[in-house]
Design a protein around this motif. Structure first.
Motif, PDB file in Angstrom:
ATOM      1  N   SER A 291       7.937  -9.311  11.230  1.00  0.00           N
ATOM      2  CA  SER A 291       6.577  -9.715  10.886  1.00  0.00           C
ATOM      3  C   SER A 291       6.505 -10.100   9.416  1.00  0.00           C
ATOM      4  O   SER A 291       5.495 -10.610   8.954  1.00  0.00           O
ATOM      5  CB  SER A 291       5.596  -8.571  11.136  1.00  0.00           C
ATOM      6  N   ARG A 292       7.569  -9.780   8.688  1.00  0.00           N
ATOM      7  CA  ARG A 292       7.637 -10.001   7.242  1.00  0.00           C
ATOM      8  C   ARG A 292       6.490  -9.306   6.521  1.00  0.00           C
ATOM      9  O   ARG A 292       5.904  -9.817   5.577  1.00  0.00           O
ATOM     10  CB  ARG A 292       7.658 -11.495   6.922  1.00  0.00           C
ATOM     11  N   LYS A 293       6.189  -8.105   6.999  1.00  0.00           N
ATOM     12  CA  LYS A 293       5.138  -7.269   6.405  1.00  0.00           C
ATOM     13  C   LYS A 293       5.631  -5.829   6.443  1.00  0.00           C
ATOM     14  O   LYS A 293       6.402  -5.469   7.313  1.00  0.00           O
ATOM     15  CB  LYS A 293       3.873  -7.335   7.274  1.00  0.00           C
ATOM     16  N   PRO A 294       5.167  -4.991   5.534  1.00  0.00           N
ATOM     17  CA  PRO A 294       5.572  -3.586   5.649  1.00  0.00           C
ATOM     18  C   PRO A 294       4.928  -2.917   6.862  1.00  0.00           C
ATOM     19  O   PRO A 294       3.947  -3.423   7.401  1.00  0.00           O
ATOM     20  CB  PRO A 294       5.060  -2.967   4.346  1.00  0.00           C
ATOM     21  N   LEU A 295       5.477  -1.799   7.243  1.00  0.00           N
ATOM     22  CA  LEU A 295       4.899  -1.028   8.338  1.00  0.00           C
ATOM     23  C   LEU A 295       3.479  -0.628   7.967  1.00  0.00           C
ATOM     24  O   LEU A 295       3.230  -0.135   6.867  1.00  0.00           O
ATOM     25  CB  LEU A 295       5.738   0.224   8.586  1.00  0.00           C
ATOM     26  N   PHE A 296       2.552  -0.864   8.865  1.00  0.00           N
ATOM     27  CA  PHE A 296       1.157  -0.547   8.596  1.00  0.00           C
ATOM     28  C   PHE A 296       0.972   0.971   8.651  1.00  0.00           C
ATOM     29  O   PHE A 296       1.286   1.615   9.642  1.00  0.00           O
ATOM     30  CB  PHE A 296       0.273  -1.235   9.647  1.00  0.00           C
ATOM     31  N   GLY A 297       0.479   1.538   7.574  1.00  0.00           N
ATOM     32  CA  GLY A 297       0.155   2.965   7.576  1.00  0.00           C
ATOM     33  C   GLY A 297       1.377   3.856   7.692  1.00  0.00           C
ATOM     34  O   GLY A 297       1.466   4.703   8.581  1.00  0.00           O
ATOM     35  N   TYR A 298       2.300   3.672   6.755  1.00  0.00           N
ATOM     36  CA  TYR A 298       3.536   4.470   6.786  1.00  0.00           C
ATOM     37  C   TYR A 298       3.243   5.963   6.858  1.00  0.00           C
ATOM     38  O   TYR A 298       3.796   6.679   7.691  1.00  0.00           O
ATOM     39  CB  TYR A 298       4.352   4.128   5.537  1.00  0.00           C
ATOM     40  N   GLN A 299       2.354   6.445   5.987  1.00  0.00           N
ATOM     41  CA  GLN A 299       2.077   7.883   5.965  1.00  0.00           C
ATOM     42  C   GLN A 299       1.566   8.363   7.306  1.00  0.00           C
ATOM     43  O   GLN A 299       1.985   9.407   7.812  1.00  0.00           O
ATOM     44  CB  GLN A 299       1.023   8.228   4.894  1.00  0.00           C
ATOM     45  N   VAL A 300       0.636   7.592   7.875  1.00  0.00           N
ATOM     46  CA  VAL A 300       0.073   7.997   9.160  1.00  0.00           C
ATOM     47  C   VAL A 300       1.156   8.013  10.230  1.00  0.00           C
ATOM     48  O   VAL A 300       1.197   8.898  11.090  1.00  0.00           O
ATOM     49  CB  VAL A 300      -1.083   7.052   9.548  1.00  0.00           C
ATOM     50  N   MET A 301       2.062   7.041  10.152  1.00  0.00           N
ATOM     51  CA  MET A 301       3.167   7.013  11.116  1.00  0.00           C
ATOM     52  C   MET A 301       4.025   8.257  10.981  1.00  0.00           C
ATOM     53  O   MET A 301       4.437   8.870  11.970  1.00  0.00           O
ATOM     54  CB  MET A 301       4.029   5.771  10.896  1.00  0.00           C
ATOM     55  N   VAL A 302       4.310   8.643   9.755  1.00  0.00           N
ATOM     56  CA  VAL A 302       5.117   9.844   9.533  1.00  0.00           C
ATOM     57  C   VAL A 302       4.387  11.061  10.072  1.00  0.00           C
ATOM     58  O   VAL A 302       4.941  11.848  10.849  1.00  0.00           O
ATOM     59  CB  VAL A 302       5.421  10.019   8.024  1.00  0.00           C
ATOM     60  N   PHE A 303       3.127  11.194   9.675  1.00  0.00           N
ATOM     61  CA  PHE A 303       2.428  12.424  10.050  1.00  0.00           C
ATOM     62  C   PHE A 303       2.139  12.478  11.547  1.00  0.00           C
ATOM     63  O   PHE A 303       2.167  13.547  12.146  1.00  0.00           O
ATOM     64  CB  PHE A 303       1.142  12.584   9.225  1.00  0.00           C
ATOM     65  N   SER A 304       1.893  11.312  12.153  1.00  0.00           N
ATOM     66  CA  SER A 304       1.668  11.356  13.597  1.00  0.00           C
ATOM     67  C   SER A 304       2.963  11.750  14.305  1.00  0.00           C
ATOM     68  O   SER A 304       2.935  12.473  15.306  1.00  0.00           O
ATOM     69  CB  SER A 304       1.137  10.018  14.114  1.00  0.00           C
ATOM     70  N   GLY A 305       4.098  11.310  13.762  1.00  0.00           N
ATOM     71  CA  GLY A 305       5.376  11.735  14.352  1.00  0.00           C
ATOM     72  C   GLY A 305       5.556  13.233  14.244  1.00  0.00           C
ATOM     73  O   GLY A 305       5.958  13.902  15.198  1.00  0.00           O
TER      74      GLY A 305
END
Lengths: 680, 334, 207
Positions: A291-305
């Motif tokens: 997508s040539r964009k950073p992962l949307f909401g990195y922190q949320v992705m980490v914490f949801s994991g």
């Protein structure tokens, strides 16, 4: 316990007679060629490849088993497989796909990539890592040897007692001991990868800069660490019941068979997240790149994991809604089951937002990643319907459940793993897989998958139970079963395409360079395939998506602009620049790494002396003892069991006394002092 | 266009989902035929609709993103968006609220269904590998494979197992409950109209798990009472000089009574009670319709007819004329 | 060793000589041992839960804990094991101070205390068997022997590790720089000890 990891020089004569202790077998060196080089390797990359290749072979076997099941169920009253054969095949299909395919594929990827993604040269305990692989292989072969020794396990992958306590023959014993062996493999792997990620990150690689695949794998390894002992105990009790007539699952002696189910699912539900979290991590790596964009909401992705990891421990009884737990317990688990969908849902929305406003291209890894998002959503939604307990009493143990977990484990995990395979293949092999065949693979698999497992929803709601080897006419199940069987062969065709792709690609000559996808993370800063030591120098990490930030900067509108010259970190010799000894002696260098790299040892070819742990026979030999012990136990041939035990004990003991680095592998120029330090 | 094919695949799977509601499947879970099953159906239908809406929304967004944001030759480099706290809080809370809305009626229904019904017919169901035994303790009736029940009156089942875990399920009448040895689970069912309702064991219980089916026969209350009266009576002894009498003799000689009870004749407890076998519509875990031809198939080789079942014929296979005589006898067990 | 480049070079913290610097400042071995012990908690947790779940569920008329337990006897052996944790601490203190003779004394004492605990357990088992209790007799027999046997096996492995350390030290292969090896074995030993306190309380003391 593997000990310290100091190290071996790169270009050194393999033999150093100095101070060499007497041994039965000479220790292999980094130069041991061919098959022995692989069998004694402690290189995390080689081990990762061995995991993946072995798991892929088991995937083919498990897939053939699936085809046998689908042929049998293609129409009513089929006689292709006999009842007991069917039960063996479905038991082995489930056990194989979970323990011998998805888990080791994830382990293989994690093994290969985790150290590189955090900027390390190896895992924390390289020999333990090798042990994990060999134990996994031994466990898989041991379990499959049952086919030639009286019949494969036939009690289901969940092995409910008292059925598995009562089943005659040794079939179930192979399952019990096989899983115990595989549990050891998973546990050593978990300890190793956890320590690696916690302890061996490159300077600047803070936890919140770690690639999301590293995070999700870390959570999965923690789940393994705590889940494996629970099933170990359950299997231990069952094996005692079967071998020594203890009473753990003997209803006549007052036991409650639900104990098994509690223990099994207390392991089994975290296990589901063990299977899916790494795939979620892969998708979270692939989507941003294309997508040539950073992962949307990195922190949320980490914490949801992490949240999924924690909540995964509180939902096990949703596998037991029909067992009569009582309304209070059932309500509690119903609620927890529904709410674990929240962090999962968040992930899905964040993935979509990662695509949103991106500049999307669709090479094969991206197709599989998007396929993951689309298919996993369906599995997630049907999962929520299971939380509605009264409805679950209609759904559980029907094909509706089979549909659900295939959408999660195939549409989810396998699609994710294939995305990873296509994405990282150039890193592993230095070659890109053929795009045309890759796309054929994806579309065949996507169509075949939905054709096979979509109808399962209908069949389940129409009342078709799981684990039946036959069904009569007139239940209204004939058509969809036929569709599903045809679909399963479409999947088989797609896998064939993948195999052809890999074989064809092997013959091509390509040079993909370090970074064929214009990617974001550290593994793309080193050559493809990476050298044994991964990094000539340990990188200094200054941001999340480190590589992207070296290549791009943002303009005033927040759009990325390529830097005129890829930013060179003094610590990180650029991909094109040959590291020269002098370049690293500047003041910048000293501040970056506390002298734990030493460019002074570069030889004439400017190859740095980087000392890697030495290969070892002991992991392989230790692993070999486990099946010996297990055969002895199963057949109550105590002499064999004792031989196996002594074998394992002796191997571990020799291992413990073997230094991580062979003395003869230590640097010659390092003076006698360094040698003595190790010998002392 | 690939994108369109994906759209087609999605709408196809949605269509499949809807198609599940139709069809002539006797074990269909979405065609309730009694109040318990109907209550479950009423609970799940709105959930399916919500799930369908979320499905369309999510897959729609994926599709839209794929179509709208695909790289074109003139696409600029995208803005580097790292996240949006407001949005993320939003899509954390929204699913949580939806799930709360689902959880409340779910839990209410769980407690509602766990209440013991009044004026119920009590039946003890015992699971065996691979058939069902029904004991109407209050009525003094023991039968196998077919649950007879009066219409319009709940039946309270107490579930127990003789060997391994089974699960009792008649989908048109209600959800399943596991039959666990050492535990007495309960469940209740109720039928609205007379008829036969099919189900089967849903917990893997060994070689012939697939052959452990169940059947509920709902009858008008008067018919049910008549059935009970008939079951309580002993089976009539076969008339002298008939083939049935020779069959009765064989039944004794071959040791069939060691496993099977025929009231007044034998007291075996391992196999099904055969006192009124001829009144049943099916036998052997309800996989065979009860007729002479099927009985012959069964008696010729029970293991071939149903792999792994516990029936053995002492003294080896029966001769064809022995089978004929036994069937003549079994036919008199009305 | 200073000129040996580490394969494991991590961040900036020097941990101890010869060991690669790590992100947490703890050695890999120590973090690994803690992870392993975390896993072991679940292992014993599941076994103890099994025992408690089956408590009082044995068929009536069969042997009960009340019939066989000799609390004073087991208290003494528990005390022996408890004391071994103290001597383990002394052994570690010894090597950290570089006093190898003292280290060896305390290592050997710890190993002997552990061994006497195991011997005491073996004797207890034989007494129980003579009184008619075994793995098969009832749920109590199965769950008691498997739980305590599992623990006994852990103690035995610990004793073997202690003896190995002792023999390494005798051969002069346990220099003060390797104090952490002693510490790691100590961690394991204390863990096994704590688990016994839990088992002794839940199995023997609570009726």
């Amino acid at each position: 316990m593997a000990i310290v990891t100091p190290p071996r020089p790169e270009a050194l004569a393999p033999e150093q007679p100095l101070n060499k202790p007497v041994r039965f077998i000479r220790r292999p060196t980094g130069y041991t060629p061919g098959i022995w080089g692989w069998m004694t390797t402690v290189d995390h990359k080689k081990i990762g490849i061995m995991y993946s290749v072995t798991a892929f072979f088991f995937f083919l076997i498990g897939g053939i088993e699936a085809l046998l099941l689908r042929i049998q169920l293609g129409g009513p009253d089929q006689t292709f497989l006999r009842a007991d054969t069917y039960n063996q095949v479905f038991t082995m299909h489930g056990t194989t796909m979970i323990f011998l395919v998805i888990m080791p594929l994830s382990a293989g990827l994690a093994n290969y990539l985790l150290p590189i993604m955090i900027g390390a040269r190896d895992v924390a305990f390289p020999r333990l890592n090798a042990l994990g692989y060999w134990v996994f292989l031994a466990g898989g072969l041991f379990m499959y040897s049952s086919f030639f020794l009286g019949g494969a396990p036939n009690g289901g992958w969940f092995g409910y007692v008292p059925l598995t306590r009562n089943l005659p023959g040794h079939n179930v014993d192979y399952w019990v001991f096989g899983l115990q062996i595989l549990g050891i493999a998973s546990l050593t792997g978990a300890v190793n990868l956890i320590v690696t990620v916690i302890n061996m990150r490159a300077p600047g690689m803070s936890l919140m800069r770690m690639p999301i695949f590293v995070w999700m794998s870390l959570v999965a390894q923690f789940l393994l660490l705590f889940a494996i002992p629970v099933i170990t105990v359950a299997l231990f009790l069952l094996s005692f019941d079967r071998l020594f007539s203890t009473n753990f699952f003997n209803v006549a002696a007052g036991s409650d068979p639900l104990l098994w189910q509690h223990l099994f699912w207390l392991f089994g539900h975290p296990e589901v997240y063990i299977l899916i979290l790494p795939a979620m991590g892969i998708v979270s790596e692939v989507l941003p790149v294309f997508s040539r964009k950073p992962l949307f909401g990195y922190q949320v992705m980490v914490f949801s994991g992490i949240a999924i990891g924690f909540m995964g421990w509180g939902v096990w009884a949703h596998h037991m809604f029909a067992t009569g737990l009582g309304p209070v317990a059932v309500s509690a688990f119903s609620a927890s089951t529904m709410f674990i969908a929240v962090p999962t849902g968040v992930k899905i929305f964040n993935w979509i937002s990662t695509l949103w406003k991106g500049k999307l291209t669709f090479p094969t890894p991206m197709l599989f990643a998007i396929g993951f998002v689309a298919m996993f959503t369906i599995g997630g939604l049907s999962g929520v319907t299971h939380g509605v307990v009264p409805a679950d009493t209609q759904q559980t143990d029907t094909y509706y459940i089979v549909a659900h977990f295939h959408y999660v484990l195939f549409g989810g995990s396998m699609f994710g793993l294939f995305a990873g395979a296509y994405y990282w293949y150039p890193k592993f092999a230095g070659k890109l897989l053929n795009e045309r065949l890759g796309k054929i693979h994806f579309w065949l698999m996507f169509i075949g998958f939905n054709m096979t497992f979509g109808p399962f929803h209908i069949l389940g709601l129409q009342g078709m139970p799981r684990r039946i080897y036959t069904y009569p006419e007139g239940r209204g199940w004939d058509v969809w079963n036929l569709v599903s069987t045809i679909g399963s062969f479409v999947i088989a065709l797609s896998i064939l395409t993948f195999c052809i792709n890999v074989l064809k690609t092997r013959k091509t000559q390509q040079d993909v360079g370090e970074d064929p996808w214009d990617a974001r993370t550290l593994e793309w800063t080193i050559p493809s395939p990476p050298p044994e030591y991964n990094f000539k120098e340990i990188p200094l990490v200054t941001s999340r998506d480190e590589l992207w930030h070296r290549k791009y900067t943002e303009d005033d509108d927040g759009r990325s602009v390529r830097r005129a010259v890829t930013l060179e970190q003094p610590e990180m010799p650029g991909t094109e620049v040959e590291p020269s000894t002098d370049a690293h002696d500047g003041p910048d260098h000293a501040e970056g790494d506390d002298g734990h790299t030493d460019p002074a040892h570069d030889d004439e070819e400017h190859e740095p002396h980087i000392h890697m742990p030495s290969p070892s026979y002991w992991p392989l030999l230790t692993a070999l003892g486990l099946p010996i012990l297990s055969y002895g136990m199963i057949y109550k041939t105590w002499a064999v069991a004792i031989l196996g035990g002594v074998w394992i004990f002796g191997s571990i003991y020799s291992w413990a006394l073997e230094p991580a680095t062979a003395p003869e592998d230590l640097p010659d120029h390092g003076s006698d002092e360094s040698l003595e330090a190790v010998h002392a | 266009m690939r994108r369109n094919r994906r759209l087609a695949a999605f709408s196809a799977s949605l269509f499949l989902f809807l198609a599940a509601c139709a069809g002539n499947a006797p074990q269909d879970t979405l065609e309730p035929k009694g109040p318990v099953a109907r209550q479950i159906d009423h609970l799940i239908n709105p959930v399916f609709i919500v799930a369908g809406v979320v499905f369309v929304l999510v897959e729609g967004l994926v599709l839209l993103a794929v179509i709208k944001f695909r790289a074109r030759p003139d696409s600029p480099e995208p803005e580097q968006i790292h996240g949006n706290t407001r949005l993320e809080v939003g899509w954390t809370l929204a699913p949580a609220l939806i799930l709360l809305a689902v959880a409340v009626p779910t839990i209410a229904t769980i407690f509602d269904l766990s209440k013991k019904p009044e004026n119920a017919v009590n039946v003890t169901v015992i699971g065996h590998q691979f058939w069902w035994e029904y004991r109407y303790e209050d009525l003094g009736v023991v039968t196998a494979n077919e649950l007879r029940m009066p219409v319009g009156r709940p039946v309270e089942l107490t579930l127990n197992s003789d060997d391994v875990i089974h699960s009792y399920w008649i989908p048109p009448l209600g959800g399943k409950t596991d039959v666990v040895p050492g535990r007495n689970n309960t469940m209740h069912l109720e039928a609205e109209t007379p008829g036969e309702y099919l189900g089967q064991c849903t917990e893997f219980c060994g070689a012939s798990h697939a052959n452990m089916r169940a059947k509920a026969i709902a009858m008008a209350p008067a018919d049910f009472d008549a059935w009970v009266a008939g079951q309580k009576a002993a089976a009539p002894a076969p008339a002298a000089g008939t083939m049935a009498e020779e069959g009765a003799l064989l039944f004794a000689q071959k040791g069939c009574g060691g496993c099977h009870t025929v009231q007044g004749v034998s007291e075996g407890k391992i196999g099904p009670n055969l006192t009124h076998l001829a009144t049943r519509t099916t036998f052997a875990g309800s996989i065979f319709n009860n007729n002479d031809q099927n009985l012959r198939t069964w008696l010729r080789d029970p293991q071939a007819a149903k792999p792994g079942n516990k029936m053995i014929i002492p003294g080896g296979p029966l001769a064809p004329d022995e089978i004929t005589k036994l069937i003549a006898y079994l036919d008199t067990l009305r | 060793m200073t000129d040996v480049i580490s394969a494991a070079a991590g961040s900036h913290t020097e941990v101890e000589p010869g060991h690669p610097p790590t992100s947490t400042g703890l050695t890999n071995e120590k973090v690994g041992m803690w992870a392993f012990l975390g896993s072991e908690c679940l292992l014993f947790g599941a076994l103890i839960s099994t025992y408690l779940l089956f408590k009082g569920q044995s068929a009536p008329g069969t042997i009960t804990p009340h019939d066989v337990f000799d609390i004073p006897y087991t208290s003494v052996s528990s005390f022996v094991l408890l004391m071994s944790s103290l001597t383990m601490v002394l052994a570690l203190a010894g090597i950290q101070r570089g006093d190898h003779r003292l280290t060896r004394v305390w290592l050997l004492t710890t190993a002997l205390l552990g061994a006497s605990f195991v011997a005491g357990q073996a004797y207890e088992f034989t007494v129980f068997v003579r009184e008619g209790m075994n793995l098969r007799v009832n749920l109590f027999g199965s769950s008691f022997f498997v739980l305590t046997g599992f623990h006994g096996a852990h103690v035995t492995i610990g004793v073997l590790m202690l003896l190995s350390l002792y023999s390494l030290s005798l051969k002069g292969k346990l220099p003060a720089e390797k104090a952490e090896t002693v510490e790691l074995v100590g961690l394991y030993w204390h863990f096994v000890d704590v688990v016994w306190i839990v088992i002794f309380t839940l199995v023997y003391l609570i009726p």
